[in-house]
Write a protein that holds these residues in place. Sequence first.
Motif, PDB file in Angstrom:
ATOM      1  N   HIS A   1       0.820  -1.210   0.000  1.00 18.15           N
ATOM      2  CA  HIS A   1       0.000   0.000   0.000  1.00 18.15           C
ATOM      3  C   HIS A   1       0.857   1.265   0.000  1.00 18.15           C
ATOM      4  CE1 HIS A   1      -3.439   2.563   0.736  1.00 18.15           C
ATOM      5  NE2 HIS A   1      -2.830   3.086   1.787  1.00 18.15           N
ATOM      6  N   ASN A   2       1.974   1.241   0.695  1.00 14.61           N
ATOM      7  CA  ASN A   2       2.792   2.447   0.838  1.00 14.61           C
ATOM      8  C   ASN A   2       3.787   2.645  -0.303  1.00 14.61           C
ATOM      9  OD1 ASN A   2       1.586   3.157   3.290  1.00 14.61           O
ATOM     10  ND2 ASN A   2       3.030   1.904   4.462  1.00 14.61           N
ATOM     11  N   TYR A   3       4.193   1.559  -0.977  1.00 11.41           N
ATOM     12  CA  TYR A   3       5.251   1.694  -1.976  1.00 11.41           C
ATOM     13  C   TYR A   3       4.851   1.162  -3.351  1.00 11.41           C
ATOM     14  CZ  TYR A   3       7.876   2.448   2.317  1.00 11.41           C
ATOM     15  OH  TYR A   3       8.297   2.915   3.535  1.00 11.41           O
ATOM     16  N   LEU A   4       4.381  -0.099  -3.419  1.00  7.54           N
ATOM     17  CA  LEU A   4       4.110  -0.690  -4.725  1.00  7.54           C
ATOM     18  C   LEU A   4       2.925  -0.030  -5.427  1.00  7.54           C
ATOM     19  CD1 LEU A   4       4.692  -4.510  -4.084  1.00  7.54           C
ATOM     20  CD2 LEU A   4       6.257  -2.804  -5.029  1.00  7.54           C
ATOM     21  N   LYS A   5       1.826   0.168  -4.711  1.00  3.20           N
ATOM     22  CA  LYS A   5       0.662   0.787  -5.338  1.00  3.20           C
ATOM     23  C   LYS A   5       0.972   2.189  -5.872  1.00  3.20           C
ATOM     24  CE  LYS A   5      -3.072  -1.721  -5.668  1.00  3.20           C
ATOM     25  NZ  LYS A   5      -4.162  -1.702  -4.718  1.00  3.20           N
ATOM     26  N   PRO A   6       1.647   3.068  -5.115  1.00  2.00           N
ATOM     27  CA  PRO A   6       1.970   4.391  -5.665  1.00  2.00           C
ATOM     28  C   PRO A   6       2.919   4.337  -6.863  1.00  2.00           C
ATOM     29  CG  PRO A   6       2.129   4.404  -3.272  1.00  2.00           C
ATOM     30  CD  PRO A   6       1.970   2.980  -3.674  1.00  2.00           C
TER      31      PRO A   6
ATOM     32  N   PRO B   1       0.924   9.399  -1.794  1.00  2.00           N
ATOM     33  CA  PRO B   1       2.083   9.885  -2.560  1.00  2.00           C
ATOM     34  C   PRO B   1       3.381   9.354  -1.967  1.00  2.00           C
ATOM     35  CG  PRO B   1       0.573  11.680  -2.039  1.00  2.00           C
ATOM     36  CD  PRO B   1       0.105  10.497  -1.257  1.00  2.00           C
ATOM     37  N   LEU B   2       4.313   9.002  -2.831  1.00  2.00           N
ATOM     38  CA  LEU B   2       5.598   8.489  -2.357  1.00  2.00           C
ATOM     39  C   LEU B   2       6.367   9.536  -1.570  1.00  2.00           C
ATOM     40  CD1 LEU B   2       6.743   6.468  -5.500  1.00  2.00           C
ATOM     41  CD2 LEU B   2       6.123   5.536  -3.270  1.00  2.00           C
ATOM     42  N   THR B   3       6.059  10.806  -1.784  1.00  2.00           N
ATOM     43  CA  THR B   3       6.727  11.862  -1.022  1.00  2.00           C
ATOM     44  C   THR B   3       6.398  11.782   0.457  1.00  2.00           C
ATOM     45  OG1 THR B   3       4.875  13.312  -1.622  1.00  2.00           O
ATOM     46  CG2 THR B   3       6.866  13.451  -2.974  1.00  2.00           C
ATOM     47  N   THR B   4       5.308  11.103   0.804  1.00  2.00           N
ATOM     48  CA  THR B   4       4.925  10.966   2.213  1.00  2.00           C
ATOM     49  C   THR B   4       5.378   9.641   2.807  1.00  2.00           C
ATOM     50  OG1 THR B   4       2.771  10.006   1.659  1.00  2.00           O
ATOM     51  CG2 THR B   4       2.905  12.414   1.809  1.00  2.00           C
ATOM     52  N   THR B   5       5.778   8.687   1.975  1.00  2.00           N
ATOM     53  CA  THR B   5       6.157   7.363   2.491  1.00  2.00           C
ATOM     54  C   THR B   5       7.655   7.089   2.369  1.00  2.00           C
ATOM     55  OG1 THR B   5       5.652   6.360   0.339  1.00  2.00           O
ATOM     56  CG2 THR B   5       3.891   6.378   1.983  1.00  2.00           C
ATOM     57  N   LEU B   6       8.321   7.683   1.383  1.00  2.00           N
ATOM     58  CA  LEU B   6       9.754   7.482   1.228  1.00  2.00           C
ATOM     59  C   LEU B   6      10.526   8.502   2.066  1.00  2.00           C
ATOM     60  CD1 LEU B   6      10.122   6.817  -2.628  1.00  2.00           C
ATOM     61  CD2 LEU B   6      10.368   5.164  -0.773  1.00  2.00           C
ATOM     62  N   PRO B   7      11.778   8.210   2.408  1.00  2.00           N
ATOM     63  CA  PRO B   7      12.591   9.186   3.143  1.00  2.00           C
ATOM     64  C   PRO B   7      12.752  10.488   2.362  1.00  2.00           C
ATOM     65  CG  PRO B   7      13.627   7.017   3.149  1.00  2.00           C
ATOM     66  CD  PRO B   7      12.476   6.926   2.207  1.00  2.00           C
ATOM     67  N   SER B   8      13.055  11.551   3.060  1.00  2.00           N
ATOM     68  CA  SER B   8      13.133  12.875   2.433  1.00  2.00           C
ATOM     69  C   SER B   8      14.227  12.942   1.371  1.00  2.00           C
ATOM     70  CB  SER B   8      13.386  13.936   3.509  1.00  2.00           C
ATOM     71  OG  SER B   8      14.584  13.625   4.236  1.00  2.00           O
ATOM     72  N   TRP B   9      15.332  12.190   1.530  1.00  2.00           N
ATOM     73  CA  TRP B   9      16.405  12.252   0.542  1.00  2.00           C
ATOM     74  C   TRP B   9      16.034  11.567  -0.774  1.00  2.00           C
ATOM     75  CZ3 TRP B   9      18.163   7.403  -0.806  1.00  2.00           C
ATOM     76  CH2 TRP B   9      17.913   6.364   0.101  1.00  2.00           C
TER      77      TRP B   9
ATOM     78  N   CYS C   1       9.066  11.772  -9.226  1.00  2.00           N
ATOM     79  CA  CYS C   1       9.038  11.224 -10.587  1.00  2.00           C
ATOM     80  C   CYS C   1       8.125  10.007 -10.703  1.00  2.00           C
ATOM     81  CB  CYS C   1      10.460  10.853 -11.021  1.00  2.00           C
ATOM     82  SG  CYS C   1      11.562  12.252 -11.240  1.00  2.00           S
ATOM     83  N   LEU C   2       8.104   9.190  -9.668  1.00  2.00           N
ATOM     84  CA  LEU C   2       7.334   7.945  -9.728  1.00  2.00           C
ATOM     85  C   LEU C   2       5.885   8.108  -9.320  1.00  2.00           C
ATOM     86  CD1 LEU C   2       9.912   5.365  -8.273  1.00  2.00           C
ATOM     87  CD2 LEU C   2       9.341   5.804 -10.669  1.00  2.00           C
ATOM     88  N   THR C   3       5.568   9.156  -8.608  1.00  2.00           N
ATOM     89  CA  THR C   3       4.189   9.355  -8.158  1.00  2.00           C
ATOM     90  C   THR C   3       3.362   9.962  -9.279  1.00  2.00           C
ATOM     91  OG1 THR C   3       4.925   9.664  -5.883  1.00  2.00           O
ATOM     92  CG2 THR C   3       2.706  10.417  -6.431  1.00  2.00           C
ATOM     93  N   SER C   4       2.217   9.377  -9.523  1.00  2.00           N
ATOM     94  CA  SER C   4       1.331   9.852 -10.583  1.00  2.00           C
ATOM     95  C   SER C   4       0.724  11.200 -10.217  1.00  2.00           C
ATOM     96  CB  SER C   4       0.220   8.825 -10.812  1.00  2.00           C
ATOM     97  OG  SER C   4      -0.726   9.322 -11.714  1.00  2.00           O
ATOM     98  N   PRO C   5       0.586  12.115 -11.184  1.00  2.00           N
ATOM     99  CA  PRO C   5      -0.054  13.407 -10.895  1.00  2.00           C
ATOM    100  C   PRO C   5      -1.475  13.265 -10.366  1.00  2.00           C
ATOM    101  CG  PRO C   5       1.054  13.449 -13.026  1.00  2.00           C
ATOM    102  CD  PRO C   5       1.066  12.032 -12.564  1.00  2.00           C
ATOM    103  N   GLN C   6      -2.170  12.194 -10.765  1.00  2.00           N
ATOM    104  CA  GLN C   6      -3.538  11.998 -10.287  1.00  2.00           C
ATOM    105  C   GLN C   6      -3.599  11.865  -8.775  1.00  2.00           C
ATOM    106  OE1 GLN C   6      -2.254  10.775 -13.012  1.00  2.00           O
ATOM    107  NE2 GLN C   6      -3.774  10.014 -14.490  1.00  2.00           N
ATOM    108  N   VAL C   7      -2.524  11.335  -8.169  1.00  2.00           N
ATOM    109  CA  VAL C   7      -2.520  11.185  -6.715  1.00  2.00           C
ATOM    110  C   VAL C   7      -2.528  12.544  -6.037  1.00  2.00           C
ATOM    111  CG1 VAL C   7      -1.196  10.309  -4.751  1.00  2.00           C
ATOM    112  CG2 VAL C   7      -1.354   8.960  -6.845  1.00  2.00           C
TER     113      VAL C   7
END
Length: 652
Positions: free
Chosen positions: A534-539, A547-555, A562-568
Motif C-alpha cells: 500500500h505504501n510503496y508498490l501501489k503508488p 504519494p511516495l513523497t509521504t512514504t519514502l525518506p526525504s532524501w 518522478c514515480l508518483t502519478s499526478p492523479q494522486v
Amino acid sequence: MEELATEQEAEESHRQDSVSLLTFILLLTLTILTIWLFKHRRVRFLHETGLAMIYGLIVGVILRYGTPSSSGRDKPLSCSQEDRPFTTLLVNVSGKFFEYTLKGEISPGKIHNVEQNDMLRKVTFDPEVFFNILLPPIIFHAGYSLKKRHFFRNLGSILAYAFLGTAVSCFIIGNLMYGVVKLMKLVGQLSDKFYYTDCLLFGAIISATDPVTVLAIFNELHADVDLYALLFGESVLNDAVAIVLSSSIVAYQPTGENTHAFDAAAFFKSVGVFLGIFSGSFMMGAVTGVVTALVTKFTKLHCFPLLETALFFLMSWSTFLLAEACGFTGVVAVLFCGITQAHYTYNNLSVESRSRTKQLFEVLHFLAENFIFSYMGLALFTFQKHIFSPVFIIGAFIAIFLGRAAHIYPLSFLLNLGRRHKISWNFQHMMMFSGLRGAMAFALAIRDTATYAHQMMFSTTLLIVFFTVWIVGGGTTPMLSWLNIRVGVDPDQDPPPTNDNFQVLQGDGPDSERRNRTKQESAWLFRLWYSFDHNYLKPILTHSGPPLTTTLPSWCGLIARCLTSPQVYDNQEQLREEDSDFILNDSDLTVTYGDTTITANGSSGPHTATTSLDGRRTKSSSEEALERDLGAAEHEVASRGTRLVFPLEDNA
C-alpha cells in the motif's frame, strides 16, 4: 493427372478442416441455446459443461458410426536399420519426394486398425492446442476475476489445501493405484509395463480439481461466501500445483540401472525441480503484470482504449508462451499474471478498457471451457488409443475418494486450531463432495498418450470427469440442502460477529462494517505484505495510494516525485481500492467521548478502559463512570470519521 489428384486431395482436406471446425462451433451454439433454456426454466441438475459433454458424445457417435471410412492407403514400411523414430521423414516415391511427420507410436497388435476415417482424424486435435490456446484464457480469467477480499481472508487455508493437500492426495492416490496395478498383474489383466512413477503421475493428474459445476451453482444460489472462497481458491491454485507436480514426477530419473526404482538423490532433485519451476513461473507472471502496469501508467494509452485493451490482451497471453518457452509452467505464470493485472494494471486502465478486458476474458473463458468439455465427449469415440480396464477404473474411483478424504478432513482439523472462524463439518463435507475433475485433468492426461500406461490413465481420467460432472455436479443442490448450508447470501455481506461485546463500524454503512471485519480476519501473511504494497508498490505502479513523497525518506524526494502519478496529487481523497480495507492497526483506532479518549491498545485520557480487537474488555472504575454517562445499552462515539458501536451489557 497426378497434379490434378493432388489438388483434389488438398481441396478435400480443406473442406474437411472447415467441417470439423464448423462441428465444434455448432456444438457451442447448441450448448448456449440449451443453457438459456435451462436458466429460463431454472434447471440446476445439469450444468452447461455436462451439457456440452452430452452433445459431444452424440456428435462422436455420429462421426464414429455414421461417416464412411476413406480408402486405405497406409502401407507399413520396414526401417529395421534405424534404432529411433524420426520427427520428419522424406519418402522417395517414383522419383518424387514427399514429407511425412511423426504422429506417435502404434502397438504391433493395432497395426491394421489405424484410423482410415479422415473426418475422425480431423476432429482429433493436437494436445498442444489445449495448452497453448484453450487453457490460457481459462486460467487467466480465474486470476483476473478473483474476489480478493474473500480470497485473502482465507489465504492461509487456501494455500494449505492447494499445496499440502494436493501433494497428500497425489501420493495417496499414486500408492493406492500402484497396489491396484500389482493386483492387475496377479490376475493377468496387465498386458504391458506400468511403473510406480506412472502411478504417481496419475495421482498428480487426477488431483487437479475443477469444481466449475459446483461453483456455478454456488454463485447462482449465493451460497456461503467463505465456502465459495475456499473451493474457488483451492481449485485455482490446485491446477497450478498439479501441473508442476506432474512435471516434477516426469523429471524423476534415478541414476541406477532400474530407472523406476526409488533414489533419494533423484527424489530431492524432483523436489528442487518443483520449487524451481513454481517459483520461476510465479516470478515470470508477476513481472509481466508489473511491466504491463508500468507501461499503462507512464504512457497515454488510456486515451486510446482499443490499443490499451489490445496491449493488455497480448501481454497477458504472451506470459503463458514465454514461461513455456523458458522451461517453466505457463499455467502458473498466467495465473499470477492475472492476479497482478487485477491488482495493479486494472487501476491504470480507462473505463472503457476495464469493461472490455473483463468481458473479453469472460467470453474467452466461457467458450474455451465449453469447447474442452465438448471435445471430451467427442474423444470418447474418436480417440483411437483407449484402454479401459474395469479393475483400474474401480480402483481409481476408490483411490480418489480416499485421497480427497485424507486431503480435506485432517487439514481442516489442523487449520481450525488457528482459525478464528472454524471450517465447520458441513463445509468440510461439501468440500469433500465438490472434488470434481475437469479441464485441467483432461488436458494433462491427453498431453502424453504414447505408452500403454498413459493410454489407460487417459481413458480412466475421461470416465472420472464424466462421472463427477454429471453425478456429483447434479447432486450439488440437494447436498447443499442436506448439509444445511445457507444460500441466498449477499456476497458482500459477512456472517454476524462471533463476539457480541465488540463491533467496529467505520463510516456510516454496512460497507464500512464489512471492510473492518475483513481487516481483522485477513490472513496474517497478507497483513504482513499489505503495508509494503500500500505504501510503496501501489503508488509506483498505479494512480492510487499515498504519494511516495509521504512514504519514502526525504532524501528520495526527486525519485518520489518522478514515480508518483499526478492523479494522486490532484485527488487528495485518494482512490480507494477494495483490498485497501483489509488491514487495521491497533494504533489507528481511537475513540473520543467528551474528555475521554479510548484507544484499542488500552491507553486513554483521564479515564482508562482496555478494549482489544477481539472483543475482550477489562472492567474499570473509569469505564463504569462512562457507562453511567452513556445511560443506555448501545451508544455511538466518533473519532477520525470512525463510528464505534459498543454493545454494553447492563450486568457487565
